[in-house]
Design a protein around this motif. Sequence first.
Motif, mmCIF file in Angstrom:
data_model
loop_
_atom_site.group_PDB
_atom_site.id
_atom_site.type_symbol
_atom_site.label_atom_id
_atom_site.label_comp_id
_atom_site.label_asym_id
_atom_site.label_seq_id
_atom_site.Cartn_x
_atom_site.Cartn_y
_atom_site.Cartn_z
ATOM 1 N N ASP A 146 -1.603 -9.690 1.924
ATOM 2 C CA ASP A 146 -2.521 -10.628 1.283
ATOM 3 C C ASP A 146 -3.903 -10.649 1.925
ATOM 4 O OD1 ASP A 146 -1.609 -11.829 3.597
ATOM 5 O OD2 ASP A 146 -1.143 -13.749 2.671
ATOM 6 N N GLU A 147 -4.162 -9.725 2.841
ATOM 7 C CA GLU A 147 -5.471 -9.620 3.449
ATOM 8 C C GLU A 147 -6.151 -8.339 2.981
ATOM 9 O OE1 GLU A 147 -5.142 -9.892 7.682
ATOM 10 O OE2 GLU A 147 -4.731 -12.039 7.610
ATOM 11 N N ILE A 148 -7.404 -8.441 2.599
ATOM 12 C CA ILE A 148 -8.161 -7.288 2.119
ATOM 13 C C ILE A 148 -8.749 -6.567 3.326
ATOM 14 C CG2 ILE A 148 -10.120 -6.535 0.737
ATOM 15 C CD1 ILE A 148 -9.676 -9.087 -0.976
ATOM 16 N N ALA A 149 -8.345 -5.332 3.509
ATOM 17 C CA ALA A 149 -8.835 -4.548 4.643
ATOM 18 C C ALA A 149 -10.191 -3.912 4.342
ATOM 19 C CB ALA A 149 -7.827 -3.462 4.998
ATOM 20 N N CYS A 154 0.842 -1.199 0.000
ATOM 21 C CA CYS A 154 0.000 0.000 0.000
ATOM 22 C C CYS A 154 0.879 1.252 0.000
ATOM 23 C CB CYS A 154 -0.912 0.019 1.223
ATOM 24 S SG CYS A 154 -2.179 -1.257 1.245
ATOM 25 N N ILE A 155 1.917 1.220 0.804
ATOM 26 C CA ILE A 155 2.859 2.344 0.862
ATOM 27 C C ILE A 155 3.561 2.511 -0.480
ATOM 28 C CG2 ILE A 155 4.950 3.234 1.982
ATOM 29 C CD1 ILE A 155 2.510 3.298 3.824
ATOM 30 N N TRP A 156 3.975 1.401 -1.089
ATOM 31 C CA TRP A 156 4.646 1.476 -2.397
ATOM 32 C C TRP A 156 3.777 2.177 -3.431
ATOM 33 C CZ3 TRP A 156 6.325 -4.344 -2.936
ATOM 34 C CH2 TRP A 156 7.346 -4.623 -2.032
ATOM 35 N N GLN A 157 2.474 1.986 -3.354
ATOM 36 C CA GLN A 157 1.568 2.580 -4.342
ATOM 37 C C GLN A 157 1.468 4.094 -4.187
ATOM 38 O OE1 GLN A 157 -2.204 0.166 -4.894
ATOM 39 N NE2 GLN A 157 -1.184 -0.996 -3.256
ATOM 40 N N SER A 164 -10.817 -4.443 -3.982
ATOM 41 C CA SER A 164 -10.118 -3.859 -2.828
ATOM 42 C C SER A 164 -9.582 -2.473 -3.166
ATOM 43 C CB SER A 164 -8.955 -4.764 -2.424
ATOM 44 O OG SER A 164 -7.974 -4.755 -3.441
ATOM 45 N N MET A 165 -9.042 -1.815 -2.150
ATOM 46 C CA MET A 165 -8.419 -0.509 -2.370
ATOM 47 C C MET A 165 -7.302 -0.607 -3.403
ATOM 48 S SD MET A 165 -8.213 1.465 1.278
ATOM 49 C CE MET A 165 -8.076 0.105 2.422
#
Length: 155
Positions: free
Chosen positions: A118-121, A35-38, A128-129
């Motif tokens: 690997d978990e969808i928050a 997420c941070i990489w994105q 997913s986001m």
Amino acid sequence: MSRFLIFIAALGSAALLVGAFGFQHLGGFAPCKMCIWQRYPHAIAIGIGVLATVIPSAILPYLGALAALSTAGIGAFHFGVEQEWWEGPSTCTSGPIGNLTPEQLMEQIMTAPLVRCDEIAWSFMNISMAGWNAIASFALAILWISAARHIQKAI
């Protein structure tokens, strides 16, 4: 027209970043490593957008498109990890624990990240986001490329 497209593309990246930070700080969804990489390519795209408004060049919008495509690619890869289509980085996904000694297992637990990739928050319409980031970022890349082509036609 090209400045407008550049503005909308950079604003789109800014909106996606604000949304990500909103989910994190207001919604309590801690980001995983991917997420941070994105987020980094969006920040770069915003900077390119600022530069492109003062420096008329077709190269800058193409660089903006590259930034948008980078985050779209990371988002698509992350979505695939969430869907278990492929494995993600071992530093943010769960791995097999077979053949580990108790000490190795404890080390793996203690060094594991708090948020797994690997978990969808959160998801909307079963996307997913990370998936929504990929979709929106591909659309932003199209805007960047359109801006570059408008500039090239004007030259």
